[in-house]
Design a protein around this motif. Structure first.
Motif, PDB file in Angstrom:
ATOM      1  N   PHE A   1       0.848  -1.187   0.000  1.00  0.00           N
ATOM      2  CA  PHE A   1       0.000   0.000   0.000  1.00  0.00           C
ATOM      3  C   PHE A   1       0.886   1.240   0.000  1.00  0.00           C
ATOM      4  CE2 PHE A   1       0.921  -1.284   4.244  1.00  0.00           C
ATOM      5  CZ  PHE A   1       1.080  -0.129   4.996  1.00  0.00           C
ATOM      6  N   ILE A   2       0.297   2.351  -0.294  1.00  0.00           N
ATOM      7  CA  ILE A   2       1.040   3.609  -0.397  1.00  0.00           C
ATOM      8  C   ILE A   2       0.587   4.549   0.718  1.00  0.00           C
ATOM      9  CG2 ILE A   2       1.428   5.661  -1.835  1.00  0.00           C
ATOM     10  CD1 ILE A   2       1.199   3.846  -4.284  1.00  0.00           C
ATOM     11  N   ILE A   3       1.539   5.239   1.295  1.00  0.00           N
ATOM     12  CA  ILE A   3       1.222   6.245   2.300  1.00  0.00           C
ATOM     13  C   ILE A   3       1.747   7.602   1.831  1.00  0.00           C
ATOM     14  CG2 ILE A   3       1.283   4.608   4.225  1.00  0.00           C
ATOM     15  CD1 ILE A   3       4.033   5.875   4.960  1.00  0.00           C
ATOM     16  N   VAL A   4       1.136   8.623   2.366  1.00  0.00           N
ATOM     17  CA  VAL A   4       1.613   9.991   2.168  1.00  0.00           C
ATOM     18  C   VAL A   4       2.114  10.496   3.507  1.00  0.00           C
ATOM     19  CG1 VAL A   4       0.931  12.366   1.697  1.00  0.00           C
ATOM     20  CG2 VAL A   4       0.155  10.543   0.198  1.00  0.00           C
ATOM     21  N   LYS A   5       3.342  10.995   3.499  1.00  0.00           N
ATOM     22  CA  LYS A   5       3.912  11.627   4.687  1.00  0.00           C
ATOM     23  C   LYS A   5       3.786  13.142   4.536  1.00  0.00           C
ATOM     24  CE  LYS A   5       7.379   8.210   6.113  1.00  0.00           C
ATOM     25  NZ  LYS A   5       8.828   8.026   6.422  1.00  0.00           N
ATOM     26  N   ALA A   6       3.107  13.747   5.470  1.00  0.00           N
ATOM     27  CA  ALA A   6       2.957  15.207   5.477  1.00  0.00           C
ATOM     28  C   ALA A   6       3.845  15.785   6.573  1.00  0.00           C
ATOM     29  CB  ALA A   6       1.508  15.604   5.708  1.00  0.00           C
ATOM     30  N   LYS A   7       4.756  16.622   6.170  1.00  0.00           N
ATOM     31  CA  LYS A   7       5.667  17.263   7.114  1.00  0.00           C
ATOM     32  C   LYS A   7       5.290  18.734   7.214  1.00  0.00           C
ATOM     33  CE  LYS A   7      10.601  17.939   8.096  1.00  0.00           C
ATOM     34  NZ  LYS A   7      11.982  17.702   7.607  1.00  0.00           N
ATOM     35  N   PHE A   8       4.898  19.148   8.403  1.00  0.00           N
ATOM     36  CA  PHE A   8       4.492  20.531   8.630  1.00  0.00           C
ATOM     37  C   PHE A   8       5.694  21.312   9.176  1.00  0.00           C
ATOM     38  CE2 PHE A   8       0.676  17.938   8.903  1.00  0.00           C
ATOM     39  CZ  PHE A   8      -0.138  18.592   7.988  1.00  0.00           C
ATOM     40  N   ILE A   9       6.036  22.356   8.462  1.00  0.00           N
ATOM     41  CA  ILE A   9       7.270  23.108   8.715  1.00  0.00           C
ATOM     42  C   ILE A   9       6.911  24.555   9.035  1.00  0.00           C
ATOM     43  CG2 ILE A   9       9.516  23.763   7.739  1.00  0.00           C
ATOM     44  CD1 ILE A   9       9.093  21.457   5.703  1.00  0.00           C
ATOM     45  N   VAL A  10       7.678  25.146   9.924  1.00  0.00           N
ATOM     46  CA  VAL A  10       7.508  26.565  10.256  1.00  0.00           C
ATOM     47  C   VAL A  10       8.800  27.303   9.906  1.00  0.00           C
ATOM     48  CG1 VAL A  10       7.024  28.256  12.056  1.00  0.00           C
ATOM     49  CG2 VAL A  10       5.907  26.018  12.123  1.00  0.00           C
ATOM     50  N   HIS A  11       8.702  28.245   8.996  1.00  0.00           N
ATOM     51  CA  HIS A  11       9.836  29.088   8.627  1.00  0.00           C
ATOM     52  C   HIS A  11       9.686  30.435   9.335  1.00  0.00           C
ATOM     53  CE1 HIS A  11      11.114  26.296   5.497  1.00  0.00           C
ATOM     54  NE2 HIS A  11       9.860  26.256   5.053  1.00  0.00           N
ATOM     55  N   LYS A  12      10.796  30.917   9.863  1.00  0.00           N
ATOM     56  CA  LYS A  12      10.771  32.204  10.582  1.00  0.00           C
ATOM     57  C   LYS A  12      11.957  33.047  10.143  1.00  0.00           C
ATOM     58  CE  LYS A  12      11.432  34.275  15.165  1.00  0.00           C
ATOM     59  NZ  LYS A  12      11.726  34.027  16.596  1.00  0.00           N
ATOM     60  N   ASP A  13      11.699  34.324   9.926  1.00  0.00           N
ATOM     61  CA  ASP A  13      12.761  35.294   9.655  1.00  0.00           C
ATOM     62  C   ASP A  13      12.445  36.563  10.427  1.00  0.00           C
ATOM     63  OD1 ASP A  13      14.875  34.479   7.685  1.00  0.00           O
ATOM     64  OD2 ASP A  13      13.102  33.862   6.558  1.00  0.00           O
ATOM     65  N   ASP A  14      13.480  37.226  10.862  1.00  0.00           N
ATOM     66  CA  ASP A  14      13.274  38.506  11.544  1.00  0.00           C
ATOM     67  C   ASP A  14      14.473  39.412  11.298  1.00  0.00           C
ATOM     68  OD1 ASP A  14      15.060  37.044  13.287  1.00  0.00           O
ATOM     69  OD2 ASP A  14      14.638  38.556  14.819  1.00  0.00           O
ATOM     70  N   GLN A  15      14.260  40.688  11.496  1.00  0.00           N
ATOM     71  CA  GLN A  15      15.327  41.672  11.334  1.00  0.00           C
ATOM     72  C   GLN A  15      14.999  42.896  12.188  1.00  0.00           C
ATOM     73  OE1 GLN A  15      16.599  42.097   7.287  1.00  0.00           O
ATOM     74  NE2 GLN A  15      17.700  44.016   7.660  1.00  0.00           N
ATOM     75  N   ILE A  16      16.041  43.496  12.732  1.00  0.00           N
ATOM     76  CA  ILE A  16      15.876  44.665  13.597  1.00  0.00           C
ATOM     77  C   ILE A  16      16.466  45.879  12.911  1.00  0.00           C
ATOM     78  CG2 ILE A  16      16.555  45.716  15.791  1.00  0.00           C
ATOM     79  CD1 ILE A  16      16.473  42.961  17.041  1.00  0.00           C
ATOM     80  N   GLU A  17      15.709  46.944  12.918  1.00  0.00           N
ATOM     81  CA  GLU A  17      16.162  48.215  12.367  1.00  0.00           C
ATOM     82  C   GLU A  17      16.182  49.240  13.485  1.00  0.00           C
ATOM     83  OE1 GLU A  17      17.464  51.310  10.197  1.00  0.00           O
ATOM     84  OE2 GLU A  17      17.406  49.212   9.538  1.00  0.00           O
ATOM     85  N   GLY A  18      17.357  49.807  13.715  1.00  0.00           N
ATOM     86  CA  GLY A  18      17.495  50.812  14.762  1.00  0.00           C
ATOM     87  C   GLY A  18      18.873  51.433  14.720  1.00  0.00           C
ATOM     88  N   LYS A  19      18.979  52.671  15.193  1.00  0.00           N
ATOM     89  CA  LYS A  19      20.245  53.397  15.136  1.00  0.00           C
ATOM     90  C   LYS A  19      21.051  53.301  16.427  1.00  0.00           C
ATOM     91  CE  LYS A  19      18.968  54.834  11.060  1.00  0.00           C
ATOM     92  NZ  LYS A  19      19.563  54.228   9.853  1.00  0.00           N
ATOM     93  N   ALA A  20      20.387  52.978  17.533  1.00  0.00           N
ATOM     94  CA  ALA A  20      21.090  52.938  18.821  1.00  0.00           C
ATOM     95  C   ALA A  20      22.106  51.798  18.829  1.00  0.00           C
ATOM     96  CB  ALA A  20      20.097  52.780  19.960  1.00  0.00           C
ATOM     97  N   PRO A  21      23.231  51.978  19.557  1.00  0.00           N
ATOM     98  CA  PRO A  21      24.289  50.959  19.568  1.00  0.00           C
ATOM     99  C   PRO A  21      24.026  49.794  20.511  1.00  0.00           C
ATOM    100  CG  PRO A  21      24.975  52.831  20.885  1.00  0.00           C
ATOM    101  CD  PRO A  21      23.648  53.210  20.307  1.00  0.00           C
ATOM    102  N   VAL A  22      22.780  49.559  20.879  1.00  0.00           N
ATOM    103  CA  VAL A  22      22.462  48.411  21.734  1.00  0.00           C
ATOM    104  C   VAL A  22      22.529  47.138  20.874  1.00  0.00           C
ATOM    105  CG1 VAL A  22      20.746  47.360  23.245  1.00  0.00           C
ATOM    106  CG2 VAL A  22      20.952  49.857  23.136  1.00  0.00           C
ATOM    107  N   PRO A  23      23.264  46.103  21.324  1.00  0.00           N
ATOM    108  CA  PRO A  23      23.363  44.867  20.528  1.00  0.00           C
ATOM    109  C   PRO A  23      21.984  44.295  20.197  1.00  0.00           C
ATOM    110  CG  PRO A  23      24.966  44.827  22.311  1.00  0.00           C
ATOM    111  CD  PRO A  23      24.102  46.032  22.550  1.00  0.00           C
TER     112      PRO A  23
END
Length: 456
Positions: free
Chosen positions: A330-352
């Motif tokens: 018999f045949i099965i279907v494997k469903a893989k649920f994935i979460v992609h995340k991206d982020d970026q910070i924009e700011g002028k202060a010298p705080v890391p």
């Protein structure tokens, strides 16, 4: 449709069981075909442990399954192994070795290669016992809902809050002198903020694989009766959109039944520990029967002993079909649920930026939908550009995955730059986050380089 637990089948796949050195087995030919007019074939080289009819009927209670025996063989039950212990094998294997092999309690059952020509299934012609590459999803003209871009504001940090935050920060460092924090004069506090943009994409990836399991006569959705649904036509809802996990579903109308390749339809196979002899050479005396000039106690001086795996019968139940002689593909279907995340910070202060990611701020904007549009009207152009680039990335980077849902948000992290003077020397420090954390890289009174302070 109930998910299928593939763990119970994977052990049957070719190549999943490795042969231990010296334990390689071969698949013997099936028993001689029954003579015309007889339902039970005569025993080959019967050894007469009890009366011939009883012992052979126990061993060969079912005739071998064949490619034309349909689905009837399994319905009468599995092959049953002979009971009790035996001093002679219940079946003489043509390819058994001439002499006993040394006993190996760690012997591993060999892999039984598949020799079936599997029936092609419409829409799954290239699905094999090896997991396929991800199947590309159909093109979806997803509706992109345009949400109004109403932005909230960030609460500023005033002079008193900055001074209070500094004192708390200094008290947490054992090597920081408290005097500067108490005596310094705060000349100005200039509020600003950093913008933290984050986007999440919940996606689904699907693969197919052909498995097999013992066929025990149960009702099945046989291939050919109805066309099976396509890979992406099967409904497999995720348990949680933003939590990675996998689900497995049996594809209906892909089941076929064939003769078991592990035993050629007998229901039993040759014992892999004794290689079909029913006895093994004694490990203690190496087959000599004597040890230290005395009869070996482990084999009673015989140099060989009964195989503990088959109890001397030389046959064991087939592990592939569990004695039922047939297997269901018999045949099965494997469903893989994935979460992609991206982020970026924009700011002028010298705080890391790593520090800014770990503090609380104000949610300036958030939106969720099947697909999201990039932010386009925020007051900081760099933020709009970041959003545009990351949204485009999440729409195009994973062509083998279907986007289920997206969400993005924009956080404003308050940052205030405090200018001070102490002993006529000016300086600066920064207070950030709703928790009023302090970034003070050049504190004017650091008495040592203590290990504890370095960690803090």
């Amino acid at each position: 449709m109930e998910p299928v637990n593939t763990d119970i089948y994977q052990g049957n796949l070719p190549g999943t069981v490795q042969e231990a050195p010296g334990t390689a087995g071969t698949l013997s030919p099936p028993p001689t075909a029954p003579p015309a007019g007889s339902d039970v074939p005569p025993p080959p080289h019967y050894n007469g442990i009890t009366s011939p009819g009883q012992e052979w009927q126990t061993l060969q209670i079912h005739t071998p399954a064949t490619a034309t025996s349909g689905y009837s063989s399994a319905s009468s039950g599995p092959w049953q192994p002979p009971g009790g212990e035996s001093e002679k094998p219940s079946f003489n294997w043509a390819d058994a070795p001439d002499t006993e092999v040394e006993d190996n309690e760690n012997a591993i059952e060999p892999t039984y290669p598949m020799n079936q020509a599997l029936q092609p299934i419409p829409g799954y012609e290239f699905t094999s016992v090896k997991e396929s590459k991800p199947v590309a999803p159909p093109n979806m003209n997803a509706f992109v809902q345009t949400a109004p871009e109403n932005f909230n504001t960030v609460t500023d940090i005033d002079d008193d809050s900055a001074k209070e935050a500094l004192i708390k920060h200094v008290n947490s460092h054992c090597c920081y002198g408290k005097k500067p924090a108490k005596e310094m004069e705060i000349e100005s506090v200039v509020p600003s903020s950093a913008c933290h943009y984050t986007i999440y994409s919940s996606t689904e990836q699907r693969t197919t694989v052909r498995l097999f399991a013992p066929y025990k006569g149960e009702d099945i959705e046989r291939a050919g009766t109805v066309g099976p649904p396509g890979v992406w036509d099967i409904n497999i809802p995720p348990d949680n959109l933003y939590h990675e996990h996998e689900k497995v579903v049996d594809v209906p109308y892909t089941s076929t039944v064939d003769v078991c390749h592990g035993c050629n339809g007998r229901g039993f196979g040759k014992c892999y520990r004794c290689k079909g002899l029913g006895k093994v050479r004694c490990k203690k005396c190496k087959g000599a029967g004597m040890k230290k000039n005395e009869p070996c106690k482990h084999c009673a001086g015989k140099g060989k002993r009964r195989c503990f795996r088959c109890n001397g019968h030389a046959v064991i139940t087939c592990s592939v079909c569990e004695g039922y002689k047939q297997v269901r593909f018999f045949i099965i279907v494997k469903a893989k649920f994935i979460v992609h995340k991206d982020d970026q910070i924009e700011g002028k202060a010298p705080v890391p930026k790593d520090k800014l990611r770990g503090v609380e701020g104000a949610t300036l904007y958030e939106n969720e939908g099947n697909l999201v549009n990039p932010i386009g009207s925020f007051g900081v152009a760099e933020v709009n550009d970041i959003s545009r680039k990351l949204v485009e990335k999440h729409r195009t980077k994973w062509p083998s995955e279907r986007i289920l849902m997206q969400k993005h948000d924009l956080r404003g992290v308050p940052i205030s730059e405090a200018t001070y003077k102490w002993h006529e020397k000016p300086g600066q420090f920064w207070v950030y986050g709703n928790e009023h954390k302090v970034h003070f890289p050049k504190y004017p009174h650091n008495c040592c380089c203590c290990y504890i302070c370095t960690i803090i």
